[in-house]
Design an enzyme around this catalytic site. Sequence first.
Site, PDB file in Angstrom:
ATOM      1  CG  HIS A 214      -0.304   0.109   2.533  1.00  0.00           C
ATOM      2  ND1 HIS A 214       0.017   1.321   3.106  1.00  0.00           N
ATOM      3  CD2 HIS A 214       0.074  -0.848   3.412  1.00  0.00           C
ATOM      4  CE1 HIS A 214       0.558   1.105   4.301  1.00  0.00           C
ATOM      5  NE2 HIS A 214       0.618  -0.208   4.508  1.00  0.00           N
TER       6      HIS A 214
ATOM      7  CG  ASP B  98      -2.962   3.701   2.532  1.00  0.00           C
ATOM      8  OD1 ASP B  98      -2.494   2.730   1.877  1.00  0.00           O
ATOM      9  OD2 ASP B  98      -3.664   3.560   3.542  1.00  0.00           O
TER      10      ASP B  98
ATOM     11  CD  GLU C  18      -2.717  -1.838   5.690  1.00  0.00           C
ATOM     12  OE1 GLU C  18      -2.887  -2.791   6.453  1.00  0.00           O
ATOM     13  OE2 GLU C  18      -2.217  -0.754   6.065  1.00  0.00           O
ATOM     14  CD  GLU C  19      -1.411   2.295   7.607  1.00  0.00           C
ATOM     15  OE1 GLU C  19      -2.042   1.927   8.611  1.00  0.00           O
ATOM     16  OE2 GLU C  19      -0.209   2.005   7.426  1.00  0.00           O
TER      17      GLU C  19
ATOM     18  CD  GLU D 131       1.420  -3.799   5.725  1.00  0.00           C
ATOM     19  OE1 GLU D 131       2.155  -3.027   6.372  1.00  0.00           O
ATOM     20  OE2 GLU D 131       0.279  -3.469   5.321  1.00  0.00           O
TER      21      GLU D 131
END
Lengths: 431, 431
Positions: B99, B101, B166-167, B190
């Site tokens: 991701h 973001d 994602e966040e 991640e």
Amino acid sequence: MLSKHVHQWIQLHREEGTRLLQSMVRIPSTQGNEQEVQVLIADKLRGMGLDVDWWEPDGEVLEAHPFFYSPRSRFAGSPNVVGVMKGSGGGRSIILNGHMDVVPEGTREQWRDDPYSGKVENGKLFGRGATDMKGGVVSSLLAVEAIRGLGIKLKGDVIVQSVIEEESGGAGTLATILKGYKADAALIPEPTNLRIFPKQQGSMWFRIEVTGRSAHGGTRYEGVSAIEKSMAVVQHIRELEELRNARVVDPLYAHNPIPIPINIGVIQGGNWPSSVPDTVKLEGRMGVAPEEKLEEAKEEMIRWMERLAEKDPWFEEHPAAVEWFGARWVPGSVDPEHALMGILGQQYREVRREEPVIEASPWGTDGGLLTLLGETPCIVFGPGLTHVAHYPNEHIVLDHMFEAAEMIALTLIHWCGLDGTEVLNDEPASE
Amino acid sequence: MLSKHVHQWIQLHREEGTRLLQSMVRIPSTQGNEQEVQVLIADKLRGMGLDVDWWEPDGEVLEAHPFFYSPRSRFAGSPNVVGVMKGSGGGRSIILNGHMDVVPEGTREQWRDDPYSGKVENGKLFGRGATDMKGGVVSSLLAVEAIRGLGIKLKGDVIVQSVIEEESGGAGTLATILKGYKADAALIPEPTNLRIFPKQQGSMWFRIEVTGRSAHGGTRYEGVSAIEKSMAVVQHIRELEELRNARVVDPLYAHNPIPIPINIGVIQGGNWPSSVPDTVKLEGRMGVAPEEKLEEAKEEMIRWMERLAEKDPWFEEHPAAVEWFGARWVPGSVDPEHALMGILGQQYREVRREEPVIEASPWGTDGGLLTLLGETPCIVFGPGLTHVAHYPNEHIVLDHMFEAAEMIALTLIHWCGLDGTEVLNDEPASE
């Protein structure tokens, strides 16, 4: 009997008194918006022939005083009003103090009517300030007016004070004291449900910052939750409250389960559901006993909070420090055997045909300042209903307002003394 | 050996990789501001010869999906980017998801440098997003680039996904699934500190309103403190957490003191120090076990909160009701014996000359969605440092980023399969 004349006068002026309270309640005199209602009070006092003193307190002078507290320091547009009914001399003087500021109305949806409606229903008058304490001020005004109306001459001075800022820490009454107003005694008709309070609790606001250590909520064991630590703090404060209240043996508090409570009113901590919160803020109000000094109470709490580390070593490195902020009300204590207590109690019996309830107040008023700083022993007694003060649908029972007016009028006569030039036939001594 | 070539290629491109991460970190791609960094990613993918799919997810379509969560429903200016490296056929496909973001930088004073500096110091690159998870995405991009650069042909497809949201609950990855992207397996780099997570915790946010009864602080015994009641609620939640964690016997959680924690992150109640608070709001995150269903976990918490009344009858009339709001991450579980686990573990040993740590993740990622909804078993493994994610002075160890790139490249080769048209002399089979 003089008391009969006073009773009749008050009964004849119920409608006028109700309309006066209505006019006062319809003016939303929250902090900073007191001028309009003070104009009304000043007119009323002038109409009764009193000398009126009108001034906006000087913020700079007040700020320099250790007993000053207000969230503001400028009082332009927020006048104090004092009316003096000079006695013929040789009698005891009295201050009838009351405040015109009201707390905000809060959520309007919780009110059945407009918060400033002044609506009368089933003998009750509704609206913010009706009970706290415009109704009480109407009792005082009617009392003085009855004495004027009946042509009664008093020996001692009656000083009617309509002040600002009671709800925010007493800067209005402080300004009257600094201006030199004092008397042999004072009465404040705050909403006591017609109970007589010779003593009153003081209070101070405190703030405690509880520290934790942040972490992701998924690994919360890597952090220290300030919310969990704050619970230890709340529990610790409960123990201090128990300790302090165990010391209160004053019979005036006999029916009070917690004479000097420590209330925690605000809690706030963390800002993200998935994070371990690293700070929690607690804000509260510490009750101070009538004969206790504010500084002593502060000191006790500070020392107590230091002892948290004995229970949990976390607090050794992360002390839950106490900060004093915002409002603070000075406690007050008048000897229950004080002459004014006897006179007021006697008029209560006369008017209500029952024994008065004498207690210590669970909250502070400007009476603490008058007693402690103004050297004017102050009793709190008034017609408002304690439990509706500061709440939606605040109201007052009009009968109580008129009963209080009668009792206050008779108290003035007995306290200040009847001048020889009696205009009515009855001797009050024969009562 | 092929692994040696991959190692050399990555080492030769360290400066380029560092500069790429720097460029990405210098773009503050918080929610709603992802476009600029996605342009950079899309250019990079095109430069490597991949087919690029670029689209702004359709909020209306997403909103209709039960797994959708985002505080927003319009994604104009917030594109997803997917690049596909088609294989020659006959091999297994893989999704490399990541991701773009980043969470907001928070208080700038807590950062030593500008939060988006991209500064390199002692082998670490600093800035919001460096660890979570732009560094991991650089590992993926370098892995694909190394394969291209070395002229290696794979049989299976490699699908590189650079997603938004994602966040905030995974709407970006949800949009890729709804668009039809799936594969035989997926890897999300991640920040796991190079640990391999075949299972991941899910989580849901909850809110609990605790009710009290207001009163003046001076007569606090006439009220019921929502703060004191909230402590009973917090304690009750602790017991539920214990109960739920006692059931977790998965050896992957052996070293985790609380595998599926229930974190209380926010507390807020009362608004006046001298009033007894009548409501307290608690907000938190409930961890959900990898094999657990979100609905079952919800149900268990709701039932548990109902049992509060057994401890304190107050809650009978004033239940502490649970509300589910905001973010929610689907848990995910891949069999530790899955073929991709074996391959990835083998490359880890190859590159780091040590045994990999295999655990279950203490937090959710988009991997739950891929596994559960996208039918693409997803493993989470990446170079970032878990403990600096979401924190000031976030950074990544560049060596880890390049090691991960190497491991991912080798994993692609072994998972997707080498095409017959080998351009280098070495046989990977001989490793």
